[in-house]
Design a protein around this motif. Structure first.
Motif, PDB file in Angstrom:
ATOM      1  N   LEU A  46       0.846  -1.173  -0.158  1.00 15.61           N
ATOM      2  CA  LEU A  46      -0.119  -0.068   0.011  1.00 15.61           C
ATOM      3  C   LEU A  46       0.826   1.241   0.106  1.00 15.61           C
ATOM      4  N   LEU A  47       1.880   1.047   0.835  1.00 14.55           N
ATOM      5  CA  LEU A  47       2.802   2.322   0.946  1.00 14.55           C
ATOM      6  C   LEU A  47       3.509   2.573  -0.374  1.00 14.55           C
ATOM      7  N   ARG A  48       3.998   1.626  -1.153  1.00 22.10           N
ATOM      8  CA  ARG A  48       4.575   1.662  -2.322  1.00 22.10           C
ATOM      9  C   ARG A  48       3.785   1.997  -3.663  1.00 22.10           C
ATOM     10  N   CYS A  49       2.527   1.293  -3.723  1.00 23.91           N
ATOM     11  CA  CYS A  49       1.938   1.374  -4.879  1.00 23.91           C
ATOM     12  C   CYS A  49       0.625   2.390  -4.984  1.00 23.91           C
ATOM     13  N   ARG A  50       0.341   2.774  -3.807  1.00 27.75           N
ATOM     14  CA  ARG A  50      -0.673   3.577  -3.598  1.00 27.75           C
ATOM     15  C   ARG A  50      -2.098   3.142  -4.202  1.00 27.75           C
ATOM     16  N   PRO A  51      -2.580   2.151  -4.095  1.00 24.44           N
ATOM     17  CA  PRO A  51      -3.906   2.005  -4.788  1.00 24.44           C
ATOM     18  C   PRO A  51      -5.151   2.491  -4.133  1.00 24.44           C
TER      19      PRO A  51
ATOM     20  N   LEU B   3      -5.545   2.913   8.039  1.00 21.81           N
ATOM     21  CA  LEU B   3      -5.448   3.361   6.706  1.00 21.81           C
ATOM     22  C   LEU B   3      -4.911   4.818   6.710  1.00 21.81           C
ATOM     23  N   ASP B   4      -5.531   5.506   7.942  1.00 14.61           N
ATOM     24  CA  ASP B   4      -5.015   7.193   8.251  1.00 14.61           C
ATOM     25  C   ASP B   4      -3.637   7.031   8.336  1.00 14.61           C
ATOM     26  N   ALA B   5      -3.207   6.072   9.049  1.00 18.10           N
ATOM     27  CA  ALA B   5      -1.708   6.250   9.520  1.00 18.10           C
ATOM     28  C   ALA B   5      -0.770   5.981   8.232  1.00 18.10           C
ATOM     29  N   LEU B   6      -1.588   5.482   7.197  1.00 17.32           N
ATOM     30  CA  LEU B   6      -0.810   4.966   5.867  1.00 17.32           C
ATOM     31  C   LEU B   6      -1.137   6.122   4.850  1.00 17.32           C
ATOM     32  N   GLY B   7      -1.770   7.450   5.410  1.00 14.62           N
ATOM     33  CA  GLY B   7      -2.154   8.257   4.453  1.00 14.62           C
ATOM     34  C   GLY B   7      -3.047   8.055   3.649  1.00 14.62           C
ATOM     35  N   TYR B   8      -4.158   7.474   3.874  1.00 16.90           N
ATOM     36  CA  TYR B   8      -5.284   7.113   3.100  1.00 16.90           C
ATOM     37  C   TYR B   8      -6.669   8.163   3.785  1.00 16.90           C
ATOM     38  N   GLU B   9      -7.369   8.805   2.772  1.00 20.74           N
ATOM     39  CA  GLU B   9      -8.752   9.145   3.255  1.00 20.74           C
ATOM     40  C   GLU B   9      -9.756   8.181   3.305  1.00 20.74           C
ATOM     41  N   VAL B  10     -10.431   7.843   4.260  1.00 25.88           N
ATOM     42  CA  VAL B  10     -11.718   6.642   4.371  1.00 25.88           C
ATOM     43  C   VAL B  10     -13.104   7.416   4.241  1.00 25.88           C
ATOM     44  N   LEU B  11     -13.926   7.057   3.396  1.00 24.75           N
ATOM     45  CA  LEU B  11     -15.041   7.739   2.902  1.00 24.75           C
ATOM     46  C   LEU B  11     -16.180   6.635   2.972  1.00 24.75           C
ATOM     47  N   PHE B  12     -17.331   7.048   3.031  1.00 26.12           N
ATOM     48  CA  PHE B  12     -18.619   6.323   2.661  1.00 26.12           C
ATOM     49  C   PHE B  12     -19.588   7.147   1.678  1.00 26.12           C
ATOM     50  N   GLU B  13     -20.342   6.359   1.014  1.00 20.27           N
ATOM     51  CA  GLU B  13     -21.229   7.099   0.221  1.00 20.27           C
ATOM     52  C   GLU B  13     -22.711   6.795   0.614  1.00 20.27           C
ATOM     53  N   LEU B  14     -23.722   7.957   0.854  1.00 19.08           N
ATOM     54  CA  LEU B  14     -24.781   7.391   1.362  1.00 19.08           C
ATOM     55  C   LEU B  14     -25.928   8.648   0.420  1.00 19.08           C
ATOM     56  N   ARG B  15     -26.681   7.941  -0.302  1.00 21.46           N
ATOM     57  CA  ARG B  15     -27.702   9.003  -0.914  1.00 21.46           C
ATOM     58  C   ARG B  15     -27.042   9.811  -1.960  1.00 21.46           C
ATOM     59  N   GLY B  16     -26.226   9.610  -2.557  1.00 20.52           N
ATOM     60  CA  GLY B  16     -25.542  10.307  -3.418  1.00 20.52           C
ATOM     61  C   GLY B  16     -24.564  11.246  -2.881  1.00 20.52           C
ATOM     62  N   GLU B  17     -24.286  11.321  -1.508  1.00 18.07           N
ATOM     63  CA  GLU B  17     -23.343  12.097  -1.074  1.00 18.07           C
ATOM     64  C   GLU B  17     -22.218  11.408  -0.383  1.00 18.07           C
TER      65      GLU B  17
END
Length: 244
Positions: A152-157, A179-193
């Protein structure tokens, strides 16, 4: 937004990994993406057989650019027990897990089948061009990502993850924090938002029974999460919002 649409919108040529491929619902669409190589992991023997059959039907034989592995992923290599509940004689394959054994739910209706399966670390594959990853491991997501840390750190998928408190209490905190510690933003989608994972109200959005004989869940029930490398998140999120 479903996982296939997410991966299609953000597709880049390279290797795509499907963890918990089951019978190919997502692995096959990933394999159709241009300039893609897919590695599909499915440890449950009957599901693995159907995965291979589905790929052969779709592509007129097992395609050279899809590598099917009859194994689970984790943070160690070796062997692990995969437990699958059986409800009223019907196998509940979608609940098969290396993270829990279902002993607490044994009853006249619920029994458990167990399989000793190979366990691999993604980092040991030394993938140089991982561009996307889907994880559906019924509670073992944290171990899967720990075993993929260097990749994950090397390839940034980009990643999609199905995370449920009913399968592992605390997982909707632990996995995003990792994942935050690895530099990722974690999100969810709900009703188009689109929302950051910090906006997840677990009491109203993640309430479900851990018992395979009890079919109840909150409405809405948010269990698919999306992870974007922080350095590219703004542009990627703009593309996703435009398509939502």
């Amino acid at each position: 937004m479903d996982e296939i649409t997410f991966h299609t919108l953000l597709h880049r040529p390279g290797t795509l990994v499907d963890v918990g491929a089951h019978d190919g619902l997502i692995a096959i669409p990933l394999a159709r993406l241009p300039s893609s190589r897919v590695i599909a992991f499915e440890p449950l023997p009957p599901a693995f057989a159907r995965l291979q059959d589905a790929l052969a039907r779709e592509f007129g034989g097992l395609p050279a650019h899809v590598d099917c592995r009859a194994a689970a992923l984790g943070d160690t290599a070796g062997e692990i027990i995969l437990s699958m509940p059986v409800l009223d004689g019907v196998a509940q394959e979608q609940w098969a897990s290396t993270a829990k054994d279902y002993r607490a739910h044994l009853s006249g209706r619920v029994t458990v089948e167990r399989f000793a399966v190979p366990l691999l670390r993604l980092d040991d594959l030394a993938i140089a061009d991982l561009t996307a990853m889907k994880v559906d491991a019924e509670g073992a997501e944290y171990e899967v990502l720990r075993g993929a840390r260097e990749t994950l750190l090397r390839c940034r998928p980009v990643l999609t993850l199905e995370i449920e408190e009913r399968h592992r209490e605390g997982s909707t905190w632990a996995v995003p924090a990792f994942l935050d510690a690895l530099g990722y933003e974690v999100l969810f989608e709900l009703r188009g938002e689109w929302h950051p994972v910090a906006a997840l109200d677990r009491a109203t959005m993640q309430r479900a029974s851990p018992d395979p004989s009890v079919f109840e869940a909150s409405d809405p029930y948010v269990f698919v999460f999306y992870a974007l490398p922080r350095e590219d998140a703004a542009g990627m999120l703009a593309r996703l919002r435009a398509a939502s």
